[in-house]
Design an enzyme around this catalytic site. Structure first.
Site, PDB file in Angstrom:
ATOM      1  N   SER A 168      -0.592   2.964  -3.178  1.00 33.33           N
ATOM      2  CA  SER A 168      -1.365   2.938  -4.423  1.00 33.33           C
ATOM      3  C   SER A 168      -0.622   3.739  -5.499  1.00 33.33           C
ATOM      4  O   SER A 168       0.517   3.423  -5.810  1.00 33.33           O
ATOM      5  CB  SER A 168      -2.781   3.459  -4.166  1.00 33.33           C
ATOM      6  OG  SER A 168      -3.649   3.122  -5.225  1.00 33.33           O
ATOM      7  N   GLU A 220      -6.822  -6.821  -1.889  1.00 33.57           N
ATOM      8  CA  GLU A 220      -6.638  -5.532  -2.573  1.00 33.57           C
ATOM      9  C   GLU A 220      -7.867  -5.101  -3.381  1.00 33.57           C
ATOM     10  O   GLU A 220      -8.130  -3.913  -3.536  1.00 33.57           O
ATOM     11  CB  GLU A 220      -5.416  -5.592  -3.491  1.00 33.57           C
ATOM     12  CG  GLU A 220      -4.078  -5.626  -2.772  1.00 33.57           C
ATOM     13  CD  GLU A 220      -3.665  -4.266  -2.220  1.00 33.57           C
ATOM     14  OE1 GLU A 220      -4.471  -3.319  -2.258  1.00 33.57           O
ATOM     15  OE2 GLU A 220      -2.521  -4.160  -1.740  1.00 33.57           O
ATOM     16  N   HIS A 249      -7.720  -2.635   0.059  1.00 28.03           N
ATOM     17  CA  HIS A 249      -6.799  -1.629  -0.481  1.00 28.03           C
ATOM     18  C   HIS A 249      -6.799  -0.389   0.419  1.00 28.03           C
ATOM     19  O   HIS A 249      -7.845   0.191   0.704  1.00 28.03           O
ATOM     20  CB  HIS A 249      -7.247  -1.253  -1.893  1.00 28.03           C
ATOM     21  CG  HIS A 249      -6.288  -0.375  -2.627  1.00 28.03           C
ATOM     22  ND1 HIS A 249      -5.009  -0.777  -2.935  1.00 28.03           N
ATOM     23  CD2 HIS A 249      -6.415   0.887  -3.125  1.00 28.03           C
ATOM     24  CE1 HIS A 249      -4.394   0.192  -3.593  1.00 28.03           C
ATOM     25  NE2 HIS A 249      -5.214   1.213  -3.715  1.00 28.03           N
TER      26      HIS A 249
END
Length: 567
Positions: free
Chosen positions: A237, A354, A465
């Site tokens: 991330s 995601e 995610h």
């Protein structure tokens, strides 16, 4: 004891003079004591002093790891060093204790909306402080100064606003794959990325902290068994964005030799900015400083207490890195397009969903619950503006992602796919395409739906995610325990092996693993699931839509508006 037997075979101890006998036994006892101390309480040198770590046995392995926690790589960024580049740490005398985690950097923990996640988590016992520029090292217990093991430096995620090194335990990775793992901290939020846009506060302090940590690794990692010429940086991330930013930054050149970007690259929208005006105005208003100019504002902000800075930080919920002329001389897109970056081998990847669950849950939108085609049109117009697209593009988004579906649930799922593509997937593919002509790029899509999450999330969400993290690095999120099935344990071992192979050789492949081809004009990538398989042309249609169809439509709209203006 082998040394004792060897000595006896040369000369019986009882035949030595009394004083020499005592000396020999004393040396033997000291040797045994030092060996024991080195194993249980290892002491290592750094260029600023000695540090004592601890021995950790790693579950499900026969190996042990030495951990050294909370080693300073810079002076505390307080007082005049607030909003300033990091400076080298002060030397210390004696042996520094490295057996407890450092304080996390100042951040708004309450802003995470964790109650929405429906996961029971206990609050981290780690304290919070501006004095937070520390790193932790996990190294196999057998290492010595000449071990020359590959080094993997982990940069945590959290939108540049949250996160800490202690969330990520590198012991498993170090023990299984015989690598040295380093986890680092960096300033976050306002304290990490505030910029006045001029010489009084250029910004990117958090990125400069990361550079300082990488320099520390170059100077010191040999004392922990690591090879300074075989350093891989990896992150997820905002950590992936950080890694990607180091690839294009001239300040980071020579500090690493491989890069792994998980669900984050420097082209992610809204996390790199050419200007800092909006945040500048907001902070100036919130601070009550009444600045005459940027120099006066910075002087005033440096006088604020930690509590006052945290209060401002808690209101400014998002912040980005900036083109500062130093760490980022130009926007990453320009640097990549002009091949002004370090051609290091890279692993770049994304997860299949995601924007599937966790990000929408952290930022809930009530309008999405009972969505229909009409309300979706309004949502897409607003979303297009947030994407900095002309509102007229919303019809194209509707056509591409929603088709002619009327079902509310399907509309929600398709909207989430669109957001995931825009924020994560397309930028990752773009960066991979820029880099692959100059160094090998290995691309992946993590697809596995984790068994321990199946009762928490909607069934259509496969790999959300952050889902790859437990499989790649020993991962503990505020005491949340992950229980793998036997198949998932095998998947984790495969992924750890891929990552460590890459750190060791710049190539993830080895005997016994499914082959992972480099991304070339055949567009091959690895689908990471219980049985990894090679895929081809990931999201090719969506990539064409975002990089060709939409820009062409925008140019047409601009042309018609220019003609209208001339008329």
């Amino acid at each position: 004891m082998a040394q004792t037997r060897a000595w006896k075979s040369i000369m019986p101890l009882e035949s030595l003079p009394g004083w020499l006998n005592a000396v020999v036994w004393g040396l033997l006892l000291l040797f045994c004591q030092v060996q024991g101390q080195d194993s249980a309480s290892p002491i290592r040198n750094t260029h600023t002093g000695q540090v004592r770590g601890s021995f950790v046995h790693v579950k499900d392995t026969k190996s042990g790891v030495h951990t050294f926690l909370g080693i300073p790589f810079a002076k505390p960024p307080i007082g005049p060093l607030r909003f300033a580049p990091p400076e080298p740490p002060e030397p210390w005398s004696g042996v520094r204790d490295g057996t407890s985690h450092p304080a996390m950097c100042l951040q708004n923990i309450d802003g995470l909306n964790l109650e929405n996640l429906k996961i029971k988590m206990s609050r981290s016992p780690v304290s919070m402080s501006e004095d937070c520029l520390y790193l932790s090292i996990y190294t196999p217990a057998h290492t010595h100064k000449d071990s020359n093991l590959p080094v993997m430096v982990w940069i945590h995620g959290g939108g540049l606003c949250w996160g800490m090194a202690s969330t990520y335990d590198g012991s498993m990775l170090a023990a299984i794959e015989d690598v040295v793992v380093v986890t680092i901290q960096y300033r976050l939020g306002i304290l990490g990325f505030f910029s006045t846009g001029d010489e009084h506060a250029r910004g990117n302090w958090g990125y400069l902290d990361q550079v300082a940590a990488l320099r520390w690794v170059q100077q010191n990692i040999v004392h922990f068994g690591g090879n300074p010429d075989r350093v891989t940086i990896f992150g997820e991330s905002a950590g992936g964005i950080s890694v990607s930013s180091h690839v294009v930054s001239p300040m980071s050149q020579g500090l690493f030799h491989g890069a792994i970007m998980e669900s984050g690259v420097a082209l992610l929208p809204n996390l790199i900015s050419n200007t800092s005006e909006v945040i500048y105005t907001m902070v100036a208003n919130l601070s009550g400083c009444e600045p005459v100019d940027s120099e006066a504002l910075m002087s005033c902000l440096r006088e604020k207490s930690e509590e006052e800075m945290l209060a401002i930080n808690n209101i400014v919920r998002t912040i980005s890195g900036v083109v500062d002329g130093k760490f980022l001389p130009r926007h990453p897109l320009e640097l990549l397009a002009s091949v002004d970056f370090h051609p290091v081998p890279s692993i770049i990847g994304i997860n299949s969903d995601e924007y599937g669950w966790i990000i929408p849950m952290l930022h809930p939108d009530s309008t999405m619950k009972e969505i229909n085609r009409e309300t979706m049109r309004a949502v897409l117009k607003n979303t297009a503006v947030q994407m900095m697209l002309p509102p007229e593009c919303s019809d194209l988004l509707m056509e591409e992602y929603m088709g002619d579906t009327e079902d509310s649930k399907t509309l929600q799922i398709q909207f989430n796919e669109m957001m995931g593509d825009f924020i994560f997937v397309i930028p990752a593919l773009q960066v991979a395409h820029f880099q692959r002509s100059h160094a090998p790029v290995y691309f992946y899509e993590f697809q596995h739906q984790s068994n321990f999450l199946k009762d928490i999330r909607p069934p259509h969400v496969k790999a959300d995610h952050g889902d790859e993290l437990p499989y790649v690095i020993g991962y503990l999120f505020w005491d949340m325990k992950f229980v793998f099935t036997e198949e998932e344990k095998l998947l984790s071992r495969k992924m750890i092996k891929y990552w460590a192979n890459f750190a060791r050789h710049g190539n993830p492949n080895s005997e016994g693993l499914p082959y992972w081809p480099a991304l070339d004009h055949d567009e091959q990538y690895l689908q990471l699931d219980i049985q990894p398989v090679v895929g081809r042309a990931l999201k090719a249609r969506r990539l064409k839509f975002w990089t060709k169809t939409l820009p062409q439509k925008i140019q047409e709209l601009k042309g018609s508006q220019d003609n209208h203006t001339e008329l």
